[in-house]
Motif scaffolding. Structure first.
Motif, PDB file in Angstrom:
ATOM      1  N   THR A 118       0.853  -1.188   0.000  1.00  0.00           N
ATOM      2  CA  THR A 118       0.000   0.000   0.000  1.00  0.00           C
ATOM      3  C   THR A 118       0.882   1.229   0.000  1.00  0.00           C
ATOM      4  N   PHE A 119       0.327   2.321  -0.471  1.00  0.00           N
ATOM      5  CA  PHE A 119       1.071   3.579  -0.474  1.00  0.00           C
ATOM      6  C   PHE A 119       0.102   4.735  -0.292  1.00  0.00           C
ATOM      7  N   ARG A 120       0.413   5.595   0.639  1.00  0.00           N
ATOM      8  CA  ARG A 120      -0.382   6.796   0.893  1.00  0.00           C
ATOM      9  C   ARG A 120       0.491   8.036   0.754  1.00  0.00           C
ATOM     10  N   ILE A 133      -2.959   5.895  -2.581  1.00  0.00           N
ATOM     11  CA  ILE A 133      -2.561   5.811  -3.980  1.00  0.00           C
ATOM     12  C   ILE A 133      -2.609   4.372  -4.466  1.00  0.00           C
ATOM     13  N   LEU A 134      -2.143   3.439  -3.629  1.00  0.00           N
ATOM     14  CA  LEU A 134      -2.140   2.018  -3.961  1.00  0.00           C
ATOM     15  C   LEU A 134      -2.667   1.223  -2.784  1.00  0.00           C
ATOM     16  N   HIS A 135      -3.324   0.105  -3.094  1.00  0.00           N
ATOM     17  CA  HIS A 135      -3.869  -0.726  -2.020  1.00  0.00           C
ATOM     18  C   HIS A 135      -3.755  -2.201  -2.385  1.00  0.00           C
ATOM     19  N   GLY A 136      -2.972  -2.943  -1.598  1.00  0.00           N
ATOM     20  CA  GLY A 136      -2.918  -4.395  -1.732  1.00  0.00           C
ATOM     21  C   GLY A 136      -2.327  -4.896  -3.032  1.00  0.00           C
ATOM     22  N   ILE A 137      -1.203  -4.307  -3.484  1.00  0.00           N
ATOM     23  CA  ILE A 137      -0.601  -4.700  -4.756  1.00  0.00           C
ATOM     24  C   ILE A 137       0.320  -5.894  -4.561  1.00  0.00           C
ATOM     25  N   HIS A 196       9.534   4.012  -1.194  1.00  0.00           N
ATOM     26  CA  HIS A 196       9.244   2.977  -0.206  1.00  0.00           C
ATOM     27  C   HIS A 196       7.731   2.867  -0.015  1.00  0.00           C
ATOM     28  N   PRO A 197       7.233   1.649   0.195  1.00  0.00           N
ATOM     29  CA  PRO A 197       5.792   1.492   0.429  1.00  0.00           C
ATOM     30  C   PRO A 197       5.409   1.977   1.821  1.00  0.00           C
ATOM     31  N   THR A 198       4.130   2.356   1.964  1.00  0.00           N
ATOM     32  CA  THR A 198       3.609   2.689   3.287  1.00  0.00           C
ATOM     33  C   THR A 198       3.501   1.431   4.133  1.00  0.00           C
ATOM     34  N   SER A 199       3.065   0.337   3.520  1.00  0.00           N
ATOM     35  CA  SER A 199       3.038  -0.968   4.186  1.00  0.00           C
ATOM     36  C   SER A 199       3.225  -2.043   3.132  1.00  0.00           C
ATOM     37  N   GLY A 200       3.473  -3.278   3.606  1.00  0.00           N
ATOM     38  CA  GLY A 200       3.789  -4.355   2.685  1.00  0.00           C
ATOM     39  C   GLY A 200       5.286  -4.417   2.450  1.00  0.00           C
ATOM     40  N   ARG A 218      15.522  -6.272   0.131  1.00  0.00           N
ATOM     41  CA  ARG A 218      14.281  -5.654   0.574  1.00  0.00           C
ATOM     42  C   ARG A 218      14.454  -4.159   0.790  1.00  0.00           C
ATOM     43  N   LEU A 219      13.539  -3.381   0.208  1.00  0.00           N
ATOM     44  CA  LEU A 219      13.571  -1.938   0.430  1.00  0.00           C
ATOM     45  C   LEU A 219      13.385  -1.653   1.914  1.00  0.00           C
ATOM     46  N   GLY A 220      14.206  -0.734   2.421  1.00  0.00           N
ATOM     47  CA  GLY A 220      14.202  -0.422   3.845  1.00  0.00           C
ATOM     48  C   GLY A 220      15.322  -1.111   4.587  1.00  0.00           C
ATOM     49  N   ARG A 221      15.961  -2.102   3.920  1.00  0.00           N
ATOM     50  CA  ARG A 221      17.052  -2.836   4.561  1.00  0.00           C
ATOM     51  C   ARG A 221      18.307  -2.855   3.698  1.00  0.00           C
ATOM     52  N   VAL A 222      18.344  -2.024   2.683  1.00  0.00           N
ATOM     53  CA  VAL A 222      19.460  -2.061   1.746  1.00  0.00           C
ATOM     54  C   VAL A 222      19.836  -0.637   1.354  1.00  0.00           C
ATOM     55  N   GLU A 223      21.109  -0.449   1.010  1.00  0.00           N
ATOM     56  CA  GLU A 223      21.586   0.854   0.542  1.00  0.00           C
ATOM     57  C   GLU A 223      21.076   1.039  -0.891  1.00  0.00           C
TER      58      GLU A 223
END
Length: 275
Positions: A12-14, A20-24, A56-60, A68-73
């Protein structure tokens, strides 16, 4: 099973409180060539931002090339992703060869004090020939046509041996001949780089390369359908996504879309492409 190069799970992304996106959900594997379709505002650019490690996604979760995005440079990850954007913001009079070489440094301009190796220059010139521009290696960017720029950017995206290629409306601003030349260049990648995965965003079904294997159709930030292109790009799915009666056809590997004519209307419905 072929390894995945991209995985989105329940993304999801807000933005400023607006969804903007939900459950992709999306899985792209090596050698697959995806089309990302949907009306304006459907969320295509946001999804492409995840694929390019720009957003980066809001969730997911988003895993790109096994990271994984959020854990990598992110800068290091982006060097393994080729990106073709027809709105490439170059302002300097670089030559075609110099533009292609900036794909190695991941920059718009040539970095100060950076000198490519002889092998890097050889590879750049080989790719330039591969996209049909062998006679233009020393031509400067401002003198190129939009079609020549598009093919230059494909060579630039490939020079660093990416595993994932993103094409963001690559035929924007091209006439019919230049469009067909660029699509031929994209189609050739299925043979010259068989393990390369790609995602192409377009508003026009006739701009889908013949090599397209899969499609993801979005509407209002949600997936309408995803899977093999022949199962997804149908009259029913495109009509549902664009909320307009659109007849989809495929001939000799290429797609087209027209408005469904209303036999009771005084005038026929206008010709239409998926915008």
């Amino acid at each position: 099973m072929t390894s995945s190069v991209l995985e989105l799970r329940d993304v999801t992304f807000r933005r400023e409180g607006t969804r903007i996106l939900h459950g992709i959900d999306l899985t792209v594997r090596a050698g697959e060539h995806w089309a990302l379709l949907g009306p304006n505002g459907a969320g295509k650019s946001t999804v492409l931002g995840f694929c390019g490690a720009l957003t980066h996604p809001t969730s997911g979760t988003v895993d790109v090339l096994g990271r994984r995005l959020g854990r990598v440079e992110l800068q290091a990850l982006r060097r393994d992703i080729g990106h073709v954007n027809p709105r490439h913001p170059l302002r300097s009079p670089l030559t075609v060869t110099e533009v292609v070489l900036t794909g190695i440094t991941g920059t718009i301009e040539t970095p100060m004090r950076w000198v490519p190796t002889a092998e890097q220059v050889r590879k750049a010139r080989s790719l330039i020939a591969g996209v049909g521009l062998s006679s233009l290696g020393d031509a400067i960017w401002p003198t190129l046509s939009q079609g020549e720029r598009g093919r230059t950017l494909i060579a630039r995206a490939l020079v660093a041996d990416p595993r994932l290629l993103l094409l963001d409306e690559p035929t924007t601003g091209l006439d019919v001949a230049a469009r067909e030349q660029l699509l031929e260049t994209v189609d050739a990648l299925a043979h010259t780089a068989p393990d390369l995965a790609s995602i192409l965003v377009t508003h026009h079904l006739e701009e889908l390369p013949e090599s397209t294997t899969h499609a993801l159709v979005l509407s209002h930030g949600e997936v309408v359908r995803a899977g093999r292109v022949e199962d997804v790009v149908t009259t029913e799915t495109i009509t549902r996504a664009f909320e307009y009666p659109i007849a989809v056809a495929r001939e000799n590997g290429r797609w087209s879309a027209r408005a469904v004519r209303d036999p009771h209307a005084a005038t026929p419905a206008p010709s239409l492409v998926a915008r």
